[in-house]
Design a protein around this motif. Sequence first.
Motif, PDB file in Angstrom:
ATOM      1  N   ARG A   9      89.050 -18.410  31.522  1.00  0.00           N
ATOM      2  CA  ARG A   9      89.558 -17.042  31.349  1.00  0.00           C
ATOM      3  C   ARG A   9      88.736 -16.051  32.176  1.00  0.00           C
ATOM      4  O   ARG A   9      89.281 -15.124  32.766  1.00  0.00           O
ATOM      5  N   ILE A  10      87.445 -16.240  32.237  1.00  0.00           N
ATOM      6  CA  ILE A  10      86.581 -15.370  33.055  1.00  0.00           C
ATOM      7  C   ILE A  10      87.003 -15.448  34.521  1.00  0.00           C
ATOM      8  O   ILE A  10      87.142 -14.429  35.195  1.00  0.00           O
ATOM      9  N   ARG A  11      87.227 -16.663  35.012  1.00  0.00           N
ATOM     10  CA  ARG A  11      87.658 -16.834  36.412  1.00  0.00           C
ATOM     11  C   ARG A  11      88.993 -16.129  36.649  1.00  0.00           C
ATOM     12  O   ARG A  11      89.187 -15.473  37.679  1.00  0.00           O
ATOM     13  N   ILE A  12      89.911 -16.253  35.706  1.00  0.00           N
ATOM     14  CA  ILE A  12      91.219 -15.603  35.836  1.00  0.00           C
ATOM     15  C   ILE A  12      91.052 -14.086  35.868  1.00  0.00           C
ATOM     16  O   ILE A  12      91.646 -13.400  36.705  1.00  0.00           O
ATOM     17  N   MET A  13      90.232 -13.553  34.971  1.00  0.00           N
ATOM     18  CA  MET A  13      90.037 -12.100  34.909  1.00  0.00           C
ATOM     19  C   MET A  13      89.402 -11.577  36.197  1.00  0.00           C
ATOM     20  O   MET A  13      89.780 -10.514  36.696  1.00  0.00           O
ATOM     21  N   ILE A  14      88.454 -12.316  36.747  1.00  0.00           N
ATOM     22  CA  ILE A  14      87.840 -11.905  38.013  1.00  0.00           C
ATOM     23  C   ILE A  14      88.880 -11.934  39.125  1.00  0.00           C
ATOM     24  O   ILE A  14      88.972 -11.005  39.928  1.00  0.00           O
ATOM     25  N   ALA A  15      89.696 -12.992  39.159  1.00  0.00           N
ATOM     26  CA  ALA A  15      90.748 -13.091  40.171  1.00  0.00           C
ATOM     27  C   ALA A  15      91.775 -11.967  40.031  1.00  0.00           C
ATOM     28  O   ALA A  15      92.340 -11.510  41.030  1.00  0.00           O
ATOM     29  N   GLU A  16      91.998 -11.499  38.797  1.00  0.00           N
ATOM     30  CA  GLU A  16      92.937 -10.399  38.559  1.00  0.00           C
ATOM     31  C   GLU A  16      92.344  -9.038  38.891  1.00  0.00           C
ATOM     32  O   GLU A  16      93.021  -8.021  38.815  1.00  0.00           O
TER      33      GLU A  16
END
Length: 63
Positions: A9-16
């Motif tokens: 989820r952290i990786r997704i949020m950074i990518a977003e």
Amino acid sequence: MFTDREQDRIRIMIAEGYSARSFGDLIVDTDRADFVETSALLEHEVRQIIDQTTLKCTHCSAP
């Protein structure tokens, strides 16, 4: 330590783009000091952000 799901989820949020938003201006590592030291650091850092924001604000009625 984050779970695998949390890390995903952290990786997704950074990518977003969450890390580029204004609320991403402060990162506090809570595992580096005890509660009192961490809260003092947090207070100091937040006050600096508030002071910088107040100085930049042209339409505020700051004291």
